[in-house]
Scaffold this active site. Structure first.
Site, PDB file in Angstrom:
ATOM      1  N   ARG A 141       8.286   4.702  -4.240  1.00  0.00           N
ATOM      2  CA  ARG A 141       8.413   3.540  -3.462  1.00  0.00           C
ATOM      3  C   ARG A 141       6.993   2.978  -3.913  1.00  0.00           C
ATOM      4  O   ARG A 141       7.414   1.480  -3.845  1.00  0.00           O
ATOM      5  CB  ARG A 141       8.077   4.554  -2.163  1.00  0.00           C
ATOM      6  CG  ARG A 141       7.885   3.279  -1.388  1.00  0.00           C
ATOM      7  CD  ARG A 141       7.699   4.048   0.491  1.00  0.00           C
ATOM      8  NE  ARG A 141       6.513   4.627   0.736  1.00  0.00           N
ATOM      9  CZ  ARG A 141       6.372   5.110   1.697  1.00  0.00           C
ATOM     10  NH1 ARG A 141       7.281   5.475   2.507  1.00  0.00           N
ATOM     11  NH2 ARG A 141       5.337   5.803   2.293  1.00  0.00           N
ATOM     12  N   TYR A 174       0.619  -1.458  -0.003  1.00  0.00           N
ATOM     13  CA  TYR A 174       0.031   0.045   0.121  1.00  0.00           C
ATOM     14  C   TYR A 174       0.819   0.939  -0.030  1.00  0.00           C
ATOM     15  O   TYR A 174       2.523   0.773  -0.352  1.00  0.00           O
ATOM     16  CB  TYR A 174      -0.696   0.038   1.593  1.00  0.00           C
ATOM     17  CG  TYR A 174      -0.157   0.412   2.350  1.00  0.00           C
ATOM     18  CD1 TYR A 174       0.341  -0.662   3.122  1.00  0.00           C
ATOM     19  CD2 TYR A 174      -0.727   1.278   2.831  1.00  0.00           C
ATOM     20  CE1 TYR A 174       0.650  -0.468   4.411  1.00  0.00           C
ATOM     21  CE2 TYR A 174       0.109   1.771   4.352  1.00  0.00           C
ATOM     22  CZ  TYR A 174       0.604   1.189   5.051  1.00  0.00           C
ATOM     23  OH  TYR A 174       1.548   1.217   6.160  1.00  0.00           O
ATOM     24  N   LEU A 180      10.905   0.835   7.612  1.00  0.00           N
ATOM     25  CA  LEU A 180       9.633   1.292   6.676  1.00  0.00           C
ATOM     26  C   LEU A 180      10.702   2.980   6.026  1.00  0.00           C
ATOM     27  O   LEU A 180      11.107   3.358   6.855  1.00  0.00           O
ATOM     28  CB  LEU A 180       8.540   1.770   6.426  1.00  0.00           C
ATOM     29  CG  LEU A 180       7.894   2.003   5.241  1.00  0.00           C
ATOM     30  CD1 LEU A 180       8.203   1.248   4.314  1.00  0.00           C
ATOM     31  CD2 LEU A 180       6.141   2.799   5.469  1.00  0.00           C
ATOM     32  N   ARG A 183      -6.491 -20.784  -2.806  1.00  0.00           N
ATOM     33  CA  ARG A 183      -6.079 -20.726  -1.637  1.00  0.00           C
ATOM     34  C   ARG A 183      -4.758 -21.314  -1.869  1.00  0.00           C
ATOM     35  O   ARG A 183      -5.021 -22.865  -1.854  1.00  0.00           O
ATOM     36  CB  ARG A 183      -6.599 -20.644  -0.441  1.00  0.00           C
ATOM     37  CG  ARG A 183      -6.157 -20.343   0.850  1.00  0.00           C
ATOM     38  CD  ARG A 183      -6.599 -20.442   2.291  1.00  0.00           C
ATOM     39  NE  ARG A 183      -5.608 -20.744   3.385  1.00  0.00           N
ATOM     40  CZ  ARG A 183      -4.596 -20.821   3.811  1.00  0.00           C
ATOM     41  NH1 ARG A 183      -4.061 -22.079   2.901  1.00  0.00           N
ATOM     42  NH2 ARG A 183      -3.468 -20.713   4.360  1.00  0.00           N
ATOM     43  N   GLU A 202      11.824   1.433  14.309  1.00  0.00           N
ATOM     44  CA  GLU A 202      10.999   2.720  14.455  1.00  0.00           C
ATOM     45  C   GLU A 202       9.886   2.773  14.748  1.00  0.00           C
ATOM     46  O   GLU A 202      10.030   2.098  16.228  1.00  0.00           O
ATOM     47  CB  GLU A 202      10.453   2.869  12.860  1.00  0.00           C
ATOM     48  CG  GLU A 202      10.002   1.272  12.418  1.00  0.00           C
ATOM     49  CD  GLU A 202       9.789   1.283  10.764  1.00  0.00           C
ATOM     50  OE1 GLU A 202       9.453   2.181  10.882  1.00  0.00           O
ATOM     51  OE2 GLU A 202       9.204   0.219  10.377  1.00  0.00           O
ATOM     52  N   HIS A 249      -0.823 -20.875  -0.959  1.00  0.00           N
ATOM     53  CA  HIS A 249       0.299 -19.504  -0.129  1.00  0.00           C
ATOM     54  C   HIS A 249       0.735 -19.181  -1.641  1.00  0.00           C
ATOM     55  O   HIS A 249       1.903 -18.007  -1.875  1.00  0.00           O
ATOM     56  CB  HIS A 249       1.188 -20.456   0.300  1.00  0.00           C
ATOM     57  CG  HIS A 249       0.632 -20.949   1.694  1.00  0.00           C
ATOM     58  ND1 HIS A 249      -0.317 -22.113   2.044  1.00  0.00           N
ATOM     59  CD2 HIS A 249      -0.114 -20.154   3.487  1.00  0.00           C
ATOM     60  CE1 HIS A 249      -1.015 -21.593   2.675  1.00  0.00           C
ATOM     61  NE2 HIS A 249      -0.201 -20.407   3.858  1.00  0.00           N
ATOM     62  N   LYS A 262       6.277  -1.779   2.319  1.00  0.00           N
ATOM     63  CA  LYS A 262       5.501  -1.069   2.818  1.00  0.00           C
ATOM     64  C   LYS A 262       4.530  -1.964   2.504  1.00  0.00           C
ATOM     65  O   LYS A 262       3.182  -2.254   1.377  1.00  0.00           O
ATOM     66  CB  LYS A 262       5.039   0.029   2.095  1.00  0.00           C
ATOM     67  CG  LYS A 262       4.019   0.743   3.020  1.00  0.00           C
ATOM     68  CD  LYS A 262       4.171   2.602   2.488  1.00  0.00           C
ATOM     69  CE  LYS A 262       3.096   3.292   3.377  1.00  0.00           C
ATOM     70  NZ  LYS A 262       3.624   3.412   4.598  1.00  0.00           N
TER      71      LYS A 262
HETATM   72  N1  PDD Z   1       2.681   4.926   8.037  1.00  0.00           N
HETATM   73  N2  PDD Z   1       7.436   3.569   9.041  1.00  0.00           N
HETATM   74  C1  PDD Z   1       6.352   2.792   9.393  1.00  0.00           C
HETATM   75  C2  PDD Z   1       5.970   1.205  10.036  1.00  0.00           C
HETATM   76  C3  PDD Z   1       5.587   3.443   8.809  1.00  0.00           C
HETATM   77  O1  PDD Z   1       3.749   2.930   8.903  1.00  0.00           O
HETATM   78  C4  PDD Z   1       5.031   4.972   8.053  1.00  0.00           C
HETATM   79  C5  PDD Z   1       3.931   5.394   7.464  1.00  0.00           C
HETATM   80  C6  PDD Z   1       7.024   5.051   8.343  1.00  0.00           C
HETATM   81  C7  PDD Z   1       6.761   6.759   7.617  1.00  0.00           C
HETATM   82  O2  PDD Z   1       6.603   6.844   6.839  1.00  0.00           O
HETATM   83  P1  PDD Z   1       6.385   8.316   5.945  1.00  0.00           P
HETATM   84  O3  PDD Z   1       7.296   9.507   5.700  1.00  0.00           O
HETATM   85  O4  PDD Z   1       6.175   7.771   4.161  1.00  0.00           O
HETATM   86  O5  PDD Z   1       4.599   8.768   6.311  1.00  0.00           O
HETATM   87  C8  PDD Z   1       7.275   4.799   8.454  1.00  0.00           C
HETATM   88  C9  PDD Z   1       1.214   5.180   7.414  1.00  0.00           C
HETATM   89  C10 PDD Z   1       0.935   6.900   7.050  1.00  0.00           C
HETATM   90  C11 PDD Z   1       0.363   4.533   7.457  1.00  0.00           C
HETATM   91  O6  PDD Z   1       0.206   3.375   7.660  1.00  0.00           O
HETATM   92  O7  PDD Z   1      -0.469   5.100   7.303  1.00  0.00           O
END
Ligand code: PDD
Length: 281
Positions: free
Chosen positions: A53, A34, A204, A101, A180, A103, A148
């Protein structure tokens, strides 16, 4: 309730009517990726970076990109234009598609593409002034955090851990080193210098990661990416969160202990102002 138009597999439809088959691999396996893109005054902020990304995420999990960049931008524009708010947060969600289904990747499957948007909700001035409370926890997620992925159970549990302690985020540590937060990147400030964890498979790489690098360079703020210990986080002068929806947000307490003086610091103020300038540029 406002029922915005969303895009699903070639069709614009009211959100309340958008449906996917139960065998969608996103539903069955969390097999998808996403993207979240802020929109200010109907303009995508850092569009190029978000597109890059998105393409990296698709490639990382072996989904053939169903659209060119121009096609993606046109689809996003359709959804954004249909929404009355000027400032939005667009959500893109691509799964491997619908298949029996099993994997391993199915053959000849068409990816599911879903795009929705909502008004962006930014932290209030009062929250920014006070800073936010966070809690710490061990990072128990998998080792491909650079993707992501829509498989967000680890992040969901981390966010819930924070919510149950009246905190906005869980700040996570793996083997004693900062990774993070549940849904944002984390930075520390010591003696005027900004430090963030390395851009590797344990975090991320937020689009704001690169932006903070640019803003620090432009503002003459020293910045380094390196492994950061738990002790360094607790001894920091300032701790900052960054994400699409938090922009740059100061942390004033972790596990009930004050960060620095317990109020947002000067490096936060400088970076937040620079962020607002970048949005307006
Ligand atoms: N989340 N790390 C994680 C685990 C995240 O889910 C996000 C962003 C970030 C920061 O990424 P960015 O600067 O590109 O928003 C770092 C988004 C906003 C979400 O999942 O809604």
């Amino acid at each position: 309730m406002h029922d915005p138009l969303v895009y699903l597999n070639g069709v614009m439809t009211p959100l309340s009517e958008a449906k996917i088959p139960v065998l969608d691999r996103g539903f069955i396996f969390g097999d998808g990726i996403y993207e979240v893109i802020p929109i200010y005054q109907r303009q995508l902020f850092r569009a190029e970076h978000h597109m890059a990304r998105l393409f990296r995420s698709l490639a990382a999990i072996g989904i053939t990109n169903p659209h060119t960049k121009d096609e993606w931008m046109a689809l996003i524009d359709q959804v954004v234009s249909a929404h009355p708010a000027a400032d939005q947060m667009v959500y893109l969600h691509i799964t491997r598609g619908v298949a029996k289904r099993a994997h391993a990747f199915p053959k000849d499957v068409t990816p599911t593409v879903f795009i929705m948007t909502n008004p962006i909700v930014l932290p209030s001035a009062a929250v920014r002034q006070a800073g936010v409370a966070c809690v710490s926890m061990e990072d128990k997620r998998w080792l491909r955090c650079e993707i992501k992925s829509i498989s967000l159970l680890g992040n969901v549990l981390a966010a819930q851990n924070a919510a149950e302690q009246d905190a906005v985020e869980s700040i996570m540590f793996r083997d004693g080193f900062l990774t993070e937060a549940s849904s944002s990147n984390v930075w520390i400030v010591k003696d005027g210098a900004v430090m963030g964890p390395p851009k590797d498979n344990l975090i991320l790489e937020g689009i704001r990661y690169g932006l903070i690098e640019e803003l620090c360079t432009a503002g003459g703020i020293p910045l380094s990416a390196r492994r950061i210990t738990r002790d360094e986080v607790f001894a920091a002068d300032e701790v900052l969160l960054t994400s699409a929806t938090k922009e740059v947000l100061p942390v004033s307490r972790i596990d009930g202990l004050p960060v620095g003086k317990g109020v947002p610091g000067p490096v936060y103020a400088k970076l937040y102002a620079a962020y607002q300038d970048a949005k307006a540029a």
